[in-house]
Design a protein around this motif. Structure first.
Motif: not given
Length: 162
Positions: A43, A48, A132, A135, A137-139
């Motif tokens: 990724r 992301g 992402l 949610s 899921t990704f920062t």
């Protein structure tokens, strides 16, 4: 019946599916380069989105978009093809090619003017980055961990307007 019996669902109601192990990558014994003959999925740390790492002829890695795109929609300088696990920065004459992730990454400015099809793909990746981020899921990278060329604000693409 026990109250601790598994119902096949997690506490939040999502299905409890077993984790399937991806196939292991192997080096072909007759490979002149001793490199794996399949992409290394990963990724992008800036946006992301999925990328595939391939090795170039000079043994340096390059991140490519995981799907092939229509070669007529990609500028000639951004066309790549993969042969025997090696990514080559040229077009091989087929109607499909691979494109470097940096040309599509919504966290970076596009290196060349984009065709409408590539711009649409870039917008799709920007929307996925937004999903992402929303949610959790990704920062996006923080300023102290981001590379100097990365501006964290660019990692957060604007929401599409009405």
């Amino acid at each position: 019946m026990s109250s601790t019996a598994s119902s096949g669902r997690r506490w939040d109601g999502t299905p409890n599916r077993p984790h399937h192990r991806q196939r292991a990558l192997c080096v072909a014994s007759d490979s002149p380069t001793r490199l794996v003959h399949s992409a290394q999925p990963s990724r992008c740390c800036d946006c992301g989105n999925r990328i595939d790492w391939h090795t170039r002829p000079d043994a340096r890695p390059v991140s490519l978009h995981p799907q092939e795109v229509d070669a007529t929609t990609v500028p000639a300088a951004s066309r790549w093809h993969v042969s025997s696990g090696i990514a080559h920065p040229a077009h091989d004459g087929t109607p499909w090619c691979r494109i470097p992730h940096l040309a599509l990454c919504p966290a970076h400015t596009a290196p060349t003017p984009l065709t409408p099809q590539i711009a649409a793909l870039r917008r799709h990746l920007a929307l996925n980055t937004r999903r992402l981020l929303d949610s959790g899921t990704f920062t996006s990278p923080t300023p102290d961990t981001a590379s100097p060329a990365t501006v964290p604000e660019l990692c957060r693409p604007a929401r599409p307007g009405p």
